[in-house]
Design an enzyme around this catalytic site. Structure first.
Site, short mmCIF file in Angstrom:
data_model
loop_
_atom_site.label_atom_id
_atom_site.label_comp_id
_atom_site.label_asym_id
_atom_site.label_seq_id
_atom_site.Cartn_x
_atom_site.Cartn_y
_atom_site.Cartn_z
N CYS A 82 0.90 -1.12 -0.07
CA CYS A 82 -0.06 0.00 0.05
C CYS A 82 0.90 1.26 0.07
O CYS A 82 2.03 1.19 0.61
CB CYS A 82 -1.07 0.13 1.16
SG CYS A 82 -2.29 -1.22 1.14
N HIS A 83 0.21 2.17 -0.82
CA HIS A 83 1.31 3.54 -0.72
C HIS A 83 0.88 4.42 0.37
O HIS A 83 -0.35 4.08 1.02
CB HIS A 83 0.70 4.34 -2.08
CG HIS A 83 1.09 3.84 -3.22
ND1 HIS A 83 0.28 2.57 -3.98
CD2 HIS A 83 2.05 3.94 -3.85
CE1 HIS A 83 1.16 2.50 -4.79
NE2 HIS A 83 2.24 3.11 -5.36
N ASP B 286 -10.82 -6.63 22.16
CA ASP B 286 -9.99 -6.35 23.19
C ASP B 286 -10.43 -5.82 24.28
O ASP B 286 -10.32 -6.20 25.48
CB ASP B 286 -8.85 -5.46 22.65
CG ASP B 286 -7.92 -5.31 23.64
OD1 ASP B 286 -7.17 -6.42 24.47
OD2 ASP B 286 -7.33 -4.28 24.27
#
Length: 165
Positions: A76-77, A128
């Site tokens: 990914c950029h 979480d």
């Protein structure tokens, strides 16, 4: 099926060169959910989680994750995102939490991965925050529901039967 853009002529993974692509407004929306026991949903709804504000923490985690997607997904950029919005809704029918993320920018590549990463991390954060109460929670149905901008145009996911009921 079209050619996979992240594979070169020898089939090796590489980062796509987007330098010659036109800058366009890009929007991506993704969704997912965390399914839990009704008692766990009550903990989230009533603000009784020992770790604190479940929905607020998950919202911030999703926003932060979208901005760091390029550090998590190898090809990914790094992007100059103009907007990340993460919405979490309690859903008694699941029972659980529905998560939706919208990412916007003007640039040469899409923001689908950023929206999907935002949803994924927001769901993981919900898990979480309340896992002590319910380790059997399930993260489900993470998917892209809308994408616009760029050469490939607009994509709208089909609505599933579960969403219409």
């Amino acid at each position: 099926m079209s050619k996979l853009s992240h594979l070169d002529a020898r089939g090796q993974a590489h980062m796509v060169d987007v330098g010659d692509k036109a800058e366009t407004s890009r929007i991506a929306i993704a969704e997912g959910c965390v399914v839990m026991q009704p008692q766990t949903l009550a903990i989230v709804r009533d603000g009784d989680a020992k770790k604190g504000d479940v929905l607020g923490t998950a919202r911030l985690a999703g926003i932060m994750a979208a901005k760091r997607t390029h550090e998590l997904i190898p090809l990914c950029h790094p992007l100059l995102i103009s907007k990340v919005a993460v919405d979490l809704q309690l859903d008694e029918a699941l029972p659980g939490v529905r998560v939706r993320a919208e990412v916007k920018m003007k640039g040469q590549t899409g923001v689908e991965m950023e929206a999907l990463t935002a949803v994924s991390v927001a769901c993981l954060t919900v898990y979480d925050m309340v896992k002590a109460a319910d380790r059997a929670m399930r993260i489900e149905n993470i998917r892209l529901v809308h994408k616009s901008g760029g050469k490939s145009g607009t994509f709208e996911a089909e609505t599933s039967e579960a969403e219409t009921t």
